[in-house]
Every structure is written in C-alpha cells, then in structure tokens.
Design an enzyme around this catalytic site. Sequence first.
Site, short mmCIF file in Angstrom:
data_model
loop_
_atom_site.label_atom_id
_atom_site.label_comp_id
_atom_site.label_asym_id
_atom_site.label_seq_id
_atom_site.Cartn_x
_atom_site.Cartn_y
_atom_site.Cartn_z
N CYS A 1 37.88 -11.42 0.02
CA CYS A 1 38.28 -12.75 0.47
C CYS A 1 37.29 -13.82 -0.01
O CYS A 1 36.07 -13.61 0.00
CB CYS A 1 38.38 -12.77 1.99
SG CYS A 1 38.96 -14.35 2.65
N CYS B 1 33.16 -16.40 6.19
CA CYS B 1 33.05 -16.18 7.65
C CYS B 1 31.95 -15.14 7.89
O CYS B 1 32.08 -13.99 7.42
CB CYS B 1 34.38 -15.71 8.21
SG CYS B 1 35.77 -16.74 7.66
N CYS C 1 32.52 -11.41 8.98
CA CYS C 1 33.63 -10.64 8.43
C CYS C 1 33.24 -9.73 7.25
O CYS C 1 32.68 -10.19 6.24
CB CYS C 1 34.74 -11.59 7.98
SG CYS C 1 36.24 -10.70 7.49
N CYS D 1 51.20 -6.14 13.85
CA CYS D 1 50.44 -7.29 13.33
C CYS D 1 49.90 -6.97 11.96
O CYS D 1 49.16 -5.99 11.79
CB CYS D 1 49.25 -7.59 14.24
SG CYS D 1 49.65 -7.69 15.97
N CYS E 1 53.86 -10.05 14.03
CA CYS E 1 52.79 -11.04 13.98
C CYS E 1 52.12 -10.92 12.62
O CYS E 1 51.96 -9.81 12.11
CB CYS E 1 51.79 -10.74 15.09
SG CYS E 1 50.37 -11.83 15.08
N CYS F 1 49.24 -17.09 18.24
CA CYS F 1 48.27 -16.17 18.83
C CYS F 1 46.92 -16.73 18.41
O CYS F 1 46.61 -16.76 17.21
CB CYS F 1 48.52 -14.78 18.25
SG CYS F 1 47.19 -13.61 18.56
N ARG G 1 44.58 -10.73 25.07
CA ARG G 1 44.39 -9.45 24.36
C ARG G 1 42.91 -9.08 24.30
O ARG G 1 42.09 -9.82 23.75
CB ARG G 1 44.98 -9.56 22.95
CG ARG G 1 45.01 -8.25 22.19
CD ARG G 1 45.95 -8.29 20.99
NE ARG G 1 47.29 -8.66 21.40
CZ ARG G 1 47.92 -9.77 21.01
NH1 ARG G 1 47.37 -10.59 20.16
NH2 ARG G 1 49.14 -10.05 21.47
N1 SAM Z 1 42.05 -14.18 6.88
C1 SAM Z 1 42.73 -14.46 8.07
C2 SAM Z 1 41.98 -15.39 8.97
O1 SAM Z 1 40.79 -15.56 8.80
O2 SAM Z 1 42.61 -15.94 9.89
C3 SAM Z 1 43.14 -13.23 8.85
C4 SAM Z 1 42.22 -12.06 9.03
S1 SAM Z 1 40.77 -12.33 10.03
C5 SAM Z 1 39.92 -10.82 9.74
C6 SAM Z 1 41.36 -12.31 11.71
C7 SAM Z 1 40.37 -12.43 12.83
O3 SAM Z 1 39.68 -11.21 13.02
C8 SAM Z 1 39.26 -13.44 12.73
O4 SAM Z 1 39.66 -14.74 13.01
C9 SAM Z 1 38.29 -12.94 13.79
O5 SAM Z 1 38.59 -13.50 15.05
C10 SAM Z 1 38.54 -11.44 13.82
N2 SAM Z 1 37.39 -10.69 13.27
C11 SAM Z 1 37.09 -10.54 11.97
N3 SAM Z 1 35.96 -9.80 11.81
C12 SAM Z 1 35.54 -9.49 13.06
C13 SAM Z 1 34.43 -8.77 13.57
N4 SAM Z 1 33.51 -8.23 12.76
N5 SAM Z 1 34.30 -8.63 14.91
C14 SAM Z 1 35.22 -9.18 15.73
N6 SAM Z 1 36.28 -9.88 15.31
C15 SAM Z 1 36.45 -10.05 14.00
FE1 SF4 Z 2 38.58 -14.08 4.89
FE2 SF4 Z 2 37.54 -12.59 6.85
FE3 SF4 Z 2 37.30 -15.25 6.93
FE4 SF4 Z 2 39.73 -14.14 7.33
S1 SF4 Z 2 37.94 -13.92 8.63
S2 SF4 Z 2 39.24 -15.91 6.02
S3 SF4 Z 2 39.56 -12.34 5.95
S4 SF4 Z 2 36.39 -13.87 5.37
#
Ligand code: SAM
Ligand code: SF4
Length: 331
Positions: A47, A51, A54, A91, A124, A184, A256
């Site tokens: 990606c 973030c 992530c 989802c 979802c 959501c 959730r």
């Molecule tokens: N890329 C899209 C986005 O950012 O909306 C969808 C996927 S993203 C992985 C979805 C959500 O997963 C994030 O907004 C975050 O709340 C959660 N998430 C991601 N990594 C995480 C982690 N290491 N621990 C807890 N929640 C996490």
């Molecule tokens: Fe990309 Fe992870 Fe951020 Fe979603 S949360 S935009 S998958 S880096």
Amino acid sequence: MTYSELETLYHLPLFELLQRSRKVHEAHWPAGEVQLCTLLSIKTGGCSEDCSYCAQSARYNSGVTPERLMEKCQIMERAKAAKQSGSTRFCMGAAWRGVREGTERFEQVLDIIQDVSELGMEVCVTLGELGPTEALRLKQAGVTAYNHNIDTSPEHYPNIVTTHSFQDRLNTIRHAQDAGMSVCCGGILGLGETTQDRLKMLEVVSEFNPQPESVPINSLMPMPGTPLAEQQKVDVFDVIRIIALARISIPKAKVRLSAGRTHFSEEAQALCFFAGANSIFYGDKLLTASNPAVEKDLALIDKLGLKPQEPNRNLPAPDADSKKALEPQLG
Ligand code: SAM
Ligand code: SF4
Ligand code: DTB
C-alpha cells in the site's frame, strides 16, 4: 454526543458506567446476540500509504509480501465457507489508498462484490478513499456497508498518517452515506493517544448524521517493522470503557470488538460484551494479523449464554435528520 458528556461518563466508577451502558444495550439489543463477521484480505500489502500501525504499507519492512488482487473464484470459495460456518457478514479489505472509476481493478472489484452479494450475507468492503461516483457504483453492486475508520482524534491523526488527512477520511464517509450505504466506522486504541483523543474520536463518530451502522473498536496489534511495533499494549479496562461509551453514544450501532482479541482473556472479552460489544471478527486471521480460533469463539459465546446473530440483508442507511445534517468539516 458532546465531548463533555462523553468525558463525564468516562470518569464514572467502572460499574456505574457499565450499568448505564447495559441499560442502553438491553433497550436496543435485547436478544443477547453476537454478530459473526468474516474478514478476507482480497488485496494484501504494497500500500502507498504510511499509516504507522499497518503491516500492509509498502514503506515498512513488516514481512508482509505484496500480493495481487485475489481471483474471484478463490474469493467466492472463502465467502461460501464463511456463510457455511455461520458468518452473517463478509468483509473484504484491500490495501489501497482508494479506488477510482474507470480503472480495471475497480471493475474487477465490482464484479466480485456482485457475485458475493448473491450469497445473501451482508457485504462490507474497505477499499480506502471513495468519490461520489465510486460510492454509487459500490452501492449498486450490492455493498451493504462501507468500512472506513477515522482511527483516532483529528488532532492525533497527523502523528499517525501523513499521506492522507483526517478530512479525506470524513469526505469518503460522506460519499458512502450519500450513496445510501451504511457506514462502519471506528478506530484503534493504543496508537500513543491520550484519553482525550479517544473521547474526541467517539465525539466525531457519534455525531455523524446518520450515525454509523457499526463501530469497530480495534486494539493495536503491534506489527513488526512498523513505527508502532514497540507500542505498549492497551489496558483492557480502557477498551471496556470505550466500548461502553460507544454503546451509550451510538445505541443502534453494532459495536464490534475487533483487532486485538488474541491479547484479551475470555473474562476480559466477556466484560466487553457486557459493556455493549455485539459483534466480532470470526476466523483465525484478520487481514494479516491473528485472531482467536473459530472453535474457541463459539465455545466462549456458548459459555456466556449468547448466540450468533441472524443475518439482516436490509441494512438501510439510517435516516439522516436533514435539518441537523452535518457537513463533514473539521471545526
Ligand atoms: N486501506 C483501507 C483503509 O485504510 O481504510 C482498508 C484496510 S485498513 C487495514 C482497515 C483498518 O484496519 C484500519 O483503518 C485500522 O483501523 C485497522 N488496522 C490496521 N492495522 C491494524 C493493526 N495493526 N492493529 C489494529 N487495527 C489495525
Ligand atoms: Fe494502506 Fe494500511 Fe493505511 Fe489502509 S491502513 S491505507 S492498507 S497503509
Ligand atoms: C476494522 O476496523 N478492523 C479490521 C477491518 N476493519 C478491516 C481490520 C483489522 C486489521 C488488523 C491488522 C491486520 O490484520 O493486519
């Protein structure tokens, strides 16, 4: 709900807070059900975004190997298996900044959604940023709810993500709602935020108009190689208090209990359900991180005398009060 109302509730003695959230829970969700949702990463890793929690960001050496969009037939197999195992919601997550009308990959995703939606589960998706056109196309393809988390307070957000803004997140949520999808939307605890940040996050989510259909409360799963890999684990009593507040301030939403359950004891999870959680991710994997085994979750639900929730395919976006309709702007 205003910040000051949330703050007053948050600082009540725990049992008093739980009594209040329990009352709201019983008034809106009397059946003692827990919704089981299956999560599938249909496009993993690589990606563009940064973030800092992530494992799927291309910027960190998290050990996640970037993959292409999964083939439709593989996704269908997983969706059918999810339905078979009792999930009422499927989802699909993609590690993208967003999707754009006119691209091949968006057409592929729409085609996948159409087929999955015919299985009769709630559908979802979480695909990142959307404009109005993309949102309409997703709704038409059969999406019942769009997951897009604000993750933390507007103030703390730039410490966690720099490649897009909090306002970008709000704009996508508005587009999803305008297209008639339920939203959501929740966040993550454990990103180095203060209690104030957590309450501000709930203030923003609870003031959406319409309120979200579900609110995921994630606890950070510290992922190796990410900037937050060494972050301290969140105190489960903080999670319980935030769940109670989500239940009181967004009474009709499914709350959730999302990422992080592998770090919680069964007793702690029981208190989360008591406080107002009524949905979980079900299956031994989240997107890239682990989740409790299916048999363990079913046994826990049974031990607590709860039951898996029946599906609801008619998820209309809750009526917006047009007079009070909020512009998705930061104050
Ligand atoms: N890329 C899209 C986005 O950012 O909306 C969808 C996927 S993203 C992985 C979805 C959500 O997963 C994030 O907004 C975050 O709340 C959660 N998430 C991601 N990594 C995480 C982690 N290491 N621990 C807890 N929640 C996490
Ligand atoms: Fe990309 Fe992870 Fe951020 Fe979603 S949360 S935009 S998958 S880096
Ligand atoms: C949400 O709020 N939590 C889920 C779902 N929406 C997409 C994702 C949790 C991801 C946990 C980290 C991982 O598996 O990489």
